[in-house]
Design an enzyme around this catalytic site. Structure first.
Site, mmCIF file in Angstrom:
data_model
loop_
_atom_site.group_PDB
_atom_site.id
_atom_site.type_symbol
_atom_site.label_atom_id
_atom_site.label_comp_id
_atom_site.label_asym_id
_atom_site.label_seq_id
_atom_site.Cartn_x
_atom_site.Cartn_y
_atom_site.Cartn_z
ATOM 1 N N TYR A 186 10.926 8.862 1.126
ATOM 2 C CA TYR A 186 10.880 7.771 0.139
ATOM 3 C C TYR A 186 11.542 8.106 -1.204
ATOM 4 O O TYR A 186 11.572 7.261 -2.097
ATOM 5 C CB TYR A 186 9.413 7.367 -0.091
ATOM 6 C CG TYR A 186 8.749 6.877 1.184
ATOM 7 C CD1 TYR A 186 9.195 5.720 1.833
ATOM 8 C CD2 TYR A 186 7.686 7.578 1.761
ATOM 9 C CE1 TYR A 186 8.608 5.282 3.005
ATOM 10 C CE2 TYR A 186 7.091 7.141 2.945
ATOM 11 C CZ TYR A 186 7.561 5.993 3.554
ATOM 12 O OH TYR A 186 6.982 5.549 4.727
ATOM 13 N N ALA A 246 3.091 -0.625 4.942
ATOM 14 C CA ALA A 246 2.644 -0.669 6.341
ATOM 15 C C ALA A 246 2.138 -2.049 6.753
ATOM 16 O O ALA A 246 2.102 -2.361 7.954
ATOM 17 C CB ALA A 246 1.574 0.385 6.574
ATOM 18 N N ARG A 301 4.952 10.953 -2.679
ATOM 19 C CA ARG A 301 4.627 10.772 -1.264
ATOM 20 C C ARG A 301 5.877 11.009 -0.408
ATOM 21 O O ARG A 301 6.871 10.305 -0.554
ATOM 22 C CB ARG A 301 4.146 9.322 -1.111
ATOM 23 C CG ARG A 301 4.072 8.800 0.267
ATOM 24 C CD ARG A 301 4.082 7.273 0.246
ATOM 25 N NE ARG A 301 3.798 6.756 1.556
ATOM 26 C CZ ARG A 301 4.135 5.549 1.970
ATOM 27 N NH1 ARG A 301 4.769 4.718 1.145
ATOM 28 N NH2 ARG A 301 3.852 5.151 3.167
ATOM 29 N N PRO A 306 0.794 -1.227 0.000
ATOM 30 C CA PRO A 306 0.000 0.000 0.000
ATOM 31 C C PRO A 306 0.829 1.281 0.000
ATOM 32 O O PRO A 306 1.859 1.366 0.668
ATOM 33 C CB PRO A 306 -0.830 -0.099 1.291
ATOM 34 C CG PRO A 306 -0.141 -1.103 2.129
ATOM 35 C CD PRO A 306 0.525 -2.061 1.176
ATOM 36 N N ASN A 307 0.323 2.223 -0.773
ATOM 37 C CA ASN A 307 0.863 3.590 -0.886
ATOM 38 C C ASN A 307 2.166 3.687 -1.678
ATOM 39 O O ASN A 307 2.618 4.791 -1.978
ATOM 40 C CB ASN A 307 1.044 4.232 0.511
ATOM 41 C CG ASN A 307 -0.269 4.282 1.268
ATOM 42 O OD1 ASN A 307 -1.252 4.816 0.757
ATOM 43 N ND2 ASN A 307 -0.322 3.694 2.448
ATOM 44 N N ASN A 350 8.107 -5.407 -0.803
ATOM 45 C CA ASN A 350 7.973 -4.237 0.064
ATOM 46 C C ASN A 350 6.499 -4.176 0.452
ATOM 47 O O ASN A 350 5.663 -3.715 -0.328
ATOM 48 C CB ASN A 350 8.415 -2.958 -0.646
ATOM 49 C CG ASN A 350 8.398 -1.766 0.305
ATOM 50 O OD1 ASN A 350 7.829 -1.828 1.402
ATOM 51 N ND2 ASN A 350 9.010 -0.669 -0.110
ATOM 52 N N ARG A 378 12.990 4.724 12.478
ATOM 53 C CA ARG A 378 11.771 5.540 12.427
ATOM 54 C C ARG A 378 10.912 5.306 13.675
ATOM 55 O O ARG A 378 11.421 4.872 14.702
ATOM 56 C CB ARG A 378 11.030 5.241 11.116
ATOM 57 C CG ARG A 378 11.876 5.610 9.883
ATOM 58 C CD ARG A 378 11.131 5.413 8.592
ATOM 59 N NE ARG A 378 9.947 6.258 8.535
ATOM 60 C CZ ARG A 378 8.955 6.096 7.647
ATOM 61 N NH1 ARG A 378 9.052 5.122 6.744
ATOM 62 N NH2 ARG A 378 7.916 6.891 7.654
ATOM 63 N N GLU A 436 12.473 -9.370 2.096
ATOM 64 C CA GLU A 436 11.757 -8.179 2.577
ATOM 65 C C GLU A 436 12.595 -6.944 2.301
ATOM 66 O O GLU A 436 13.788 -6.934 2.617
ATOM 67 C CB GLU A 436 11.523 -8.303 4.084
ATOM 68 C CG GLU A 436 10.940 -7.045 4.715
ATOM 69 C CD GLU A 436 10.885 -7.098 6.240
ATOM 70 O OE1 GLU A 436 11.410 -8.062 6.848
ATOM 71 O OE2 GLU A 436 10.318 -6.162 6.822
ATOM 72 N N HIS A 476 12.658 -2.394 2.244
ATOM 73 C CA HIS A 476 12.055 -1.097 2.523
ATOM 74 C C HIS A 476 12.943 -0.007 1.949
ATOM 75 O O HIS A 476 14.182 -0.120 1.989
ATOM 76 C CB HIS A 476 11.902 -0.883 4.031
ATOM 77 C CG HIS A 476 11.057 -1.945 4.652
ATOM 78 N ND1 HIS A 476 9.691 -1.949 4.553
ATOM 79 C CD2 HIS A 476 11.399 -3.082 5.311
ATOM 80 C CE1 HIS A 476 9.227 -3.029 5.150
ATOM 81 N NE2 HIS A 476 10.238 -3.745 5.608
HETATM 82 C C1 DQA Z 1 8.109 1.271 3.797
HETATM 83 C C2 DQA Z 1 8.186 1.491 5.317
HETATM 84 C C3 DQA Z 1 6.845 1.262 5.962
HETATM 85 O O1 DQA Z 1 6.936 1.490 7.358
HETATM 86 C C4 DQA Z 1 5.823 2.223 5.390
HETATM 87 O O2 DQA Z 1 4.552 1.965 5.948
HETATM 88 C C5 DQA Z 1 5.767 2.198 3.912
HETATM 89 C C6 DQA Z 1 7.023 2.108 3.164
HETATM 90 C C7 DQA Z 1 9.429 1.631 3.101
HETATM 91 O O3 DQA Z 1 9.608 1.227 1.959
HETATM 92 O O4 DQA Z 1 10.261 2.341 3.666
HETATM 93 O O5 DQA Z 1 4.711 2.339 3.309
HETATM 94 O O6 DQA Z 1 7.850 -0.103 3.557
#
Ligand code: DQA
Length: 140
Positions: free
Chosen positions: A22, A75, A17, A9-10, A72, A105, A96, A98
């Site tokens: 990011y 959240a 964003r 998501p996102n 990735n 964070r 995994e 990020h």
């Molecule tokens: C993320 C880190 C997560 O905590 C966050 O919710 C994201 C992006 C990252 O790529 O840094 O949406 O996965």
């Protein structure tokens, strides 16, 4: 070699964003650069904002079609036992990743429910996190 990148998501808004966290490159840019960097590797890409769709894609991809999956989970990393169960259920190794350094964070981002069922975690290197994950899979 065939690798699937899954974004949660996102991450479709990457580039717009919170660029200070990011980065300012879009996912289209990042995936195009990834494909350019690994010309001998087929890199498929899937993004969804829906937990169930991510689980369905893991199920479809997780039994033989791919050498590895770069995930990735956004959240959902911190909340989704269902995605963790899906990773545990499939055969394909999952890395995994990020963009940001989740350990540096807010405390709620320090815990990853998916980390114990992934073969490793790469975080904090921006778009380079995706490249490092592909390299990890190439070296399995
Ligand atoms: C993320 C880190 C997560 O905590 C966050 O919710 C994201 C992006 C990252 O790529 O840094 O949406 O996965």
């Amino acid at each position: 070699m065939k690798i699937l990148v899954i974004n949660g998501p996102n991450l479709n808004l990457t580039g717009r964003r919170q660029p200070e966290i990011y980065g300012s490159r879009t996912m289209d840019d990042i995936i195009a650069s990834l494909r350019d960097a690994f010309t001998g590797v087929t890199i498929d890409y899937f993004q969804s904002n829906c937990e169930g769709a991510i689980i369905d894609r893991l199920h479809e991809a997780g039994f033989g079609e791919y050498d590895g999956i770069v995930l990735n989970a956004g959240a959902y990393t911190h909340t989704s036992l269902a995605i963790a169960d899906a990773i545990a259920a499939i055969e394909t190794p999952v890395v995994e990743i990020h963009l940001s350094n989740i350990a540096a964070r807010e405390e709620i981002r320090h815990r990853s429910l998916i980390a114990p069922v992934c073969c490793g975690t790469i975080a904090g290197f921006g778009e380079l996190s995706y490249r490092l994950a592909v390299e990890a899979i190439m070296n399995f």
